[in-house]
Design a protein around this motif. Sequence first.
Motif, PDB file in Angstrom:
ATOM      1  N   LEU A  10       0.838  -1.203   0.000  1.00  0.00           N
ATOM      2  CA  LEU A  10       0.000   0.000   0.000  1.00  0.00           C
ATOM      3  C   LEU A  10       0.876   1.257   0.000  1.00  0.00           C
ATOM      4  N   GLU A  11       1.922   1.256   0.800  1.00  0.00           N
ATOM      5  CA  GLU A  11       2.829   2.407   0.865  1.00  0.00           C
ATOM      6  C   GLU A  11       3.482   2.666  -0.495  1.00  0.00           C
ATOM      7  N   ALA A  12       3.960   1.610  -1.152  1.00  0.00           N
ATOM      8  CA  ALA A  12       4.594   1.762  -2.473  1.00  0.00           C
ATOM      9  C   ALA A  12       3.569   2.187  -3.523  1.00  0.00           C
ATOM     10  N   SER A  13       2.339   1.697  -3.400  1.00  0.00           N
ATOM     11  CA  SER A  13       1.277   2.098  -4.330  1.00  0.00           C
ATOM     12  C   SER A  13       0.941   3.579  -4.159  1.00  0.00           C
ATOM     13  N   GLN A  14       0.889   4.037  -2.920  1.00  0.00           N
ATOM     14  CA  GLN A  14       0.625   5.458  -2.654  1.00  0.00           C
ATOM     15  C   GLN A  14       1.754   6.328  -3.230  1.00  0.00           C
ATOM     16  N   ALA A  15       3.000   5.883  -3.073  1.00  0.00           N
ATOM     17  CA  ALA A  15       4.137   6.646  -3.610  1.00  0.00           C
ATOM     18  C   ALA A  15       4.064   6.709  -5.132  1.00  0.00           C
ATOM     19  N   ALA A  16       3.697   5.589  -5.756  1.00  0.00           N
ATOM     20  CA  ALA A  16       3.562   5.575  -7.218  1.00  0.00           C
ATOM     21  C   ALA A  16       2.419   6.492  -7.652  1.00  0.00           C
ATOM     22  N   LEU A  17       1.325   6.479  -6.906  1.00  0.00           N
ATOM     23  CA  LEU A  17       0.200   7.358  -7.223  1.00  0.00           C
ATOM     24  C   LEU A  17       0.628   8.824  -7.105  1.00  0.00           C
ATOM     25  N   ALA A  18       1.361   9.159  -6.062  1.00  0.00           N
ATOM     26  CA  ALA A  18       1.835  10.538  -5.901  1.00  0.00           C
ATOM     27  C   ALA A  18       2.746  10.934  -7.061  1.00  0.00           C
ATOM     28  N   ALA A  19       3.600  10.016  -7.499  1.00  0.00           N
ATOM     29  CA  ALA A  19       4.487  10.303  -8.637  1.00  0.00           C
ATOM     30  C   ALA A  19       3.692  10.483  -9.921  1.00  0.00           C
ATOM     31  N   GLU A  20       2.642   9.719 -10.082  1.00  0.00           N
ATOM     32  CA  GLU A  20       1.802   9.878 -11.275  1.00  0.00           C
ATOM     33  C   GLU A  20       1.077  11.226 -11.250  1.00  0.00           C
ATOM     34  N   HIS A  21       0.607  11.651 -10.071  1.00  0.00           N
ATOM     35  CA  HIS A  21      -0.005  12.981  -9.966  1.00  0.00           C
ATOM     36  C   HIS A  21       0.995  14.051 -10.420  1.00  0.00           C
TER      37      HIS A  21
END
Length: 148
Positions: free
Chosen positions: A5-16
């Motif tokens: 979940l933490e890595a998914s959130q970081a990837a989502l933030a990078a995509e934003h």
Amino acid sequence: MNPTLEASQAALAAEHAAVYGYGVLGGRLTDTRASEAREAYAGHRSRRDSLARTVRDLGGSPVAAAAAYALPFAVPDAAAALRLAAELEDRVADVYSDLVRAAEGPLRQEAAAALREAAVRAVRWRGGSVAFPGLAERPSAPVPPAST
């Protein structure tokens, strides 16, 4: 927090951040490069939306996009826009490499595909590649003198 979940959130933030960055640089490119930027923008939006669903599926609340992002440098012209595009893709590759390590199964495969796409786009924008996309380059260790 769960590592996936933490890595998914970081990837989502990078995509934003990538979506924002492509919005900035797209207006400074023309012709073929502008078309490539639009395709990359659409790809990052699609990945962003998919990651938001993934975060919800993992029991999290998707991180929201910021109203604006600080760019690593000024983008007054096409040359700077190309550098920014390469930088955005490097940053995206970096977080996807973390997600590849943290995830399993289909999510890991999806993260690996996103890492590959970001690395290929970075090469196209930069005109060259790095040895291991998504991993920080490490300076070579000095070679000790030979003993006699």
